[in-house]
Scaffold this motif. Structure first.
Motif, PDB file in Angstrom:
ATOM      1  N   TRP A 187      -3.355  13.512  -5.180  1.00  0.00           N
ATOM      2  CA  TRP A 187      -2.679  12.301  -4.692  1.00  0.00           C
ATOM      3  C   TRP A 187      -3.651  11.125  -4.650  1.00  0.00           C
ATOM      4  N   ASP A 188      -4.877  11.368  -4.250  1.00  0.00           N
ATOM      5  CA  ASP A 188      -5.869  10.284  -4.223  1.00  0.00           C
ATOM      6  C   ASP A 188      -6.104   9.725  -5.626  1.00  0.00           C
ATOM      7  N   ILE A 191      -3.257   7.398  -6.577  1.00  0.00           N
ATOM      8  CA  ILE A 191      -3.376   6.124  -5.875  1.00  0.00           C
ATOM      9  C   ILE A 191      -4.514   5.280  -6.455  1.00  0.00           C
ATOM     10  N   LYS A 218       2.438   2.987  -6.169  1.00  0.00           N
ATOM     11  CA  LYS A 218       1.493   3.330  -5.101  1.00  0.00           C
ATOM     12  C   LYS A 218       2.226   3.511  -3.779  1.00  0.00           C
ATOM     13  N   SER A 219       3.169   2.637  -3.484  1.00  0.00           N
ATOM     14  CA  SER A 219       3.969   2.738  -2.258  1.00  0.00           C
ATOM     15  C   SER A 219       4.737   4.051  -2.216  1.00  0.00           C
ATOM     16  N   ALA A 222       2.225   7.172  -2.016  1.00  0.00           N
ATOM     17  CA  ALA A 222       1.571   7.316  -0.715  1.00  0.00           C
ATOM     18  C   ALA A 222       2.552   7.811   0.340  1.00  0.00           C
ATOM     19  N   LYS A 256      -3.648   8.171   6.957  1.00  0.00           N
ATOM     20  CA  LYS A 256      -4.280   7.512   5.803  1.00  0.00           C
ATOM     21  C   LYS A 256      -3.236   7.116   4.776  1.00  0.00           C
ATOM     22  N   TYR A 257      -2.360   8.044   4.433  1.00  0.00           N
ATOM     23  CA  TYR A 257      -1.371   7.769   3.393  1.00  0.00           C
ATOM     24  C   TYR A 257      -0.275   6.819   3.880  1.00  0.00           C
ATOM     25  N   ILE A 260      -1.676   3.424   3.511  1.00  0.00           N
ATOM     26  CA  ILE A 260      -1.694   3.004   2.102  1.00  0.00           C
ATOM     27  C   ILE A 260      -0.305   2.540   1.679  1.00  0.00           C
ATOM     28  N   CYS A 261       0.718   3.291   2.061  1.00  0.00           N
ATOM     29  CA  CYS A 261       2.094   2.899   1.741  1.00  0.00           C
ATOM     30  C   CYS A 261       2.431   1.557   2.375  1.00  0.00           C
TER      31      CYS A 261
END
Length: 629
Positions: A187-188, A191, A218-219, A222, A256-257, A260-261
């Protein structure tokens, strides 16, 4: 893009047949060199078009049962008209009870083929005879395509091998074998590729990737990863893939995710050129038509559509088959297999009423208001009666009539007859049994007519008639059906601004991060576009209801249930349900209808195996990869 793909093949063929006078100078005739392909800007565009065409976009040609299933529109595109929504509580296939298992939803070898070709392209970009600005742009596009490919993999398999350079076979097979990365690292990687794409791309790029499309991906990615981290403890999987973190994400990574979202979504909301299409309708009817028309042709809504996949050419390998498979039987226009897509009562119940915002609004059929009885007609119960059958849906969210063909509503200037039976003048039920009676000189038929082409519901002959009491409307054309394969040319919006708003709202509601007021505004924006006048609170339940309604049948609902680990609770010896309109002859004329909340005929109970949250990795004996649970 399909046109580009065919031109690419022709170009390859042309290169292969070129000859030289000097036999010693002949180039190999079974390949085309990078210089040949990329020496002309048109060649670069053709190569890119082929990569775009192979993206795992689950558009109107996606077939979730077939291995791969993308772009499933050959000359005989007989996939039975199956879609991924039919694997959720919200829809049913009229003659198939398939469920999640086996080779369903797989995408492996084609994925790594696409990744290999993207890596080759990335390797060649620095050598192209183009400006640095053009190289930067192509680098961004390549990163977007690679991010999309890995997104398609990681949401299916968890952690996978991350390959960033072209692999060259030198005789040592083992040298080509790479182990799986952890799911979190995969997943990283998705992103990080989105970040590269966003930093290299511009604001607009036609139907190719833009900065905003990269941020939209990315949205979405995440939010998916955040959900897996937060809800991973709801399931219990075992085995080496679990112990090595090849599947699953630590709960501690959820924040964290989500952040990011939130950040990616906020960037689009605050600085992007997007807004909702027709956000302030003047009536329910206007709201319904605005919403419906946007899916018939997303090009009318450039302010909302962030990335469109074009399907502008009819025919094999180009068009889609939604109009022939899913239109009501009465409008089949000679096509033998309509009516396959049946929205369920569960789906219709999710739509709010304007007078009770922020709540599901199940269809009430009896005086006592009991909605839990699915055992068919019960003469001891007192049913509500309606002279106009559509009155039972009065006050429901406008998107219902834009998405679903309601019984006895009009579609293409035709009243769609969806009737499950009648009560004869003595009150004897004749429901889903092909019979007739005479009443005041009129012949009354179970399904509204003796001719199966003059009604659209409940007949058990074939799968041409809805079993749930509802027909499918979203994405269908308002023009007459062309009774042949691949004649529908509906473009598909892969990313919409509405999804970004709801991603932001969900991430804030689940995490407590971000701006709660902004998230509440985002949640209510899509509702106001549907003519809601009252705001609702930012809660997870409200966001999930709104996602179900707003993003319905866009091939996202299945993945929402997957990422939130809801499948095994929603499907535990579970049946789907129907709303059955029944003509009540005991009340004389004018005719009145009652409605019965009932099980779908022939829909066997379904149970989700938790192992199905991850697909089986093929070729374990050859590639030496750790298998999924």
């Amino acid at each position: 893009m399909k046109t580009f793909k065919n031109l690419f093949i022709l170009m390859l063929f042309g290169a292969m047949v070129v000859s030289c006078d000097d036999g010693l100078d002949l180039k190999p005739l079974d390949r085309i060199t990078a210089d040949d392909l990329f020496g002309d800007p048109a060649g670069t565009k053709l190569y890119l078009a082929d990569l775009y065409d192979r993206l795992p976009i689950e558009d109107l040609t996606y077939f979730p049962i077939d291995k791969g299933g993308f772009n499933y529109n050959p000359g005989d595109a007989n996939n039975t008209g199956f879609t991924s929504a039919m694997l959720t509580p919200w829809a049913l296939h009229s003659e198939s009870n398939r469920f999640i298992g086996g080779d369903l939803l797989n995408w492996w070898s084609d994925a790594f083929s696409l990744i290999r070709d993207v890596n080759l392209f990335i390797d060649i970009i620095p050598t192209l005879d183009i400006s640095e600005e053009e190289k930067t742009f192509l680098t961004g596009e390549a990163a977007f395509i690679r991010a999309f490919a890995y997104f398609g993999l990681v949401k299916r398999y968890g952690g996978v091998p991350i390959i960033t350079e072209p692999q060259i076979f030198t005789g040592d097979v083992d040298a080509l074998k790479l182990p799986r990365s952890t799911e979190e690292l995969t997943w990283d990687f998705v992103i990080s590729e989105c970040d590269i794409a966003a930093s290299n791309l511009g604001d607009s790029n036609g139907r190719r990737a833009s900065k905003w499309a990269a941020l939209a991906l990315k949205s979405r990615a995440a939010l998916h990863a955040a959900s897996i981290a937060k809800f991973g403890d709801l399931i219990n999987l075992e085995g080496p893939a679990v112990s090595q973190s090849l599947v699953g994400i630590p709960t501690s990574a959820a924040s964290k995710y989500y952040q990011i979202c939130i950040d990616a979504s906020a960037e689009i909301m605050e600085n992007g050129p997007y807004s909702l299409y027709q956000p302030n309708p003047g009536s329910v009817e206007e709201a319904a038509e605005n919403y419906r028309s946007m899916f018939e042709n997303p090009n009318i809504a450039p302010e909302e559509t962030i990335l469109i996949k074009g399907r502008t050419i009819p025919g094999a390998n180009f068009g889609n088959n939604y109009d022939i498979w899913f239109g009501p039987a009465q409008l089949r226009n000679g096509w033998p297999h309509p009516g396959r897509y049946n929205p369920t009562l569960e789906f219709v119940d999710r739509f709010e009423r304007y007078d009770n915002p922020g709540e599901d609004a199940p269809i009430i059929t009896t005086i006592d208001g009991d909605i839990s009885n699915y055992n068919g007609y019960d003469e001891s119960r007192e049913y509500l009666s309606f002279t106009n059958p559509l009155d039972i849906f009065e006050g429901k969210d406008a998107r219902l009539q834009a998405t679903v063909i309601l019984p006895f509503s009009e579609w293409k200037d035709t009243q769609i007859v969806i009737q499950a039976g009648f009560l004869d003048p003595n009150g004897v039920p004749k429901i889903e049994t092909n019979t007739r009676t005479r009443f005041n000189g009129q012949l009354i038929f179970t399904y509204g007519s003796s001719d199966p082409e003059l009604f659209s519901g409940f007949s058990p002959l074939g799968g041409n008639h809805t079993k749930t009491g509802f027909g499918f409307k979203k994405f269908l054309s308002t023009t007459p059906v062309i009774p042949a394969w691949n004649q529908s040319t509906t473009d598909y919006a892969e990313f919409r601004y509405a999804e970004i708003l709801l991603n932001y709202a969900e991430a804030v509601a689940e995490s407590g991060l971000g701006d709660a007021e902004k998230a509440k505004t985002a949640l209510n924006a899509t509702r106001k576009r549907a003519f809601h006048q009252t705001d609702i609170e930012l809660t997870v339940d409200n966001v999930l209801r709104e996602r179900t309604v707003e993003l319905s049948f866009e091939n996202k609902m299945l993945w929402d249930l997957m990422r939130r680990r809801q499948y095994h609770t929603l499907f535990n010896v579970t049946r789907k349900h129907a709303l059955k309109p029944v003509l009540d002859l005991t009340k004389g004329e004018p005719f009145q209808y009652i409605f019965i909340r009932d099980r779908v005929r022939g829909n066997d109970p379904q149970t989700f195996d938790e192992r199905q949250y991850y697909r089986n990795i093929p070729g374990i004996g050859i590639n030496d990869l750790v298998p999924n649970p």
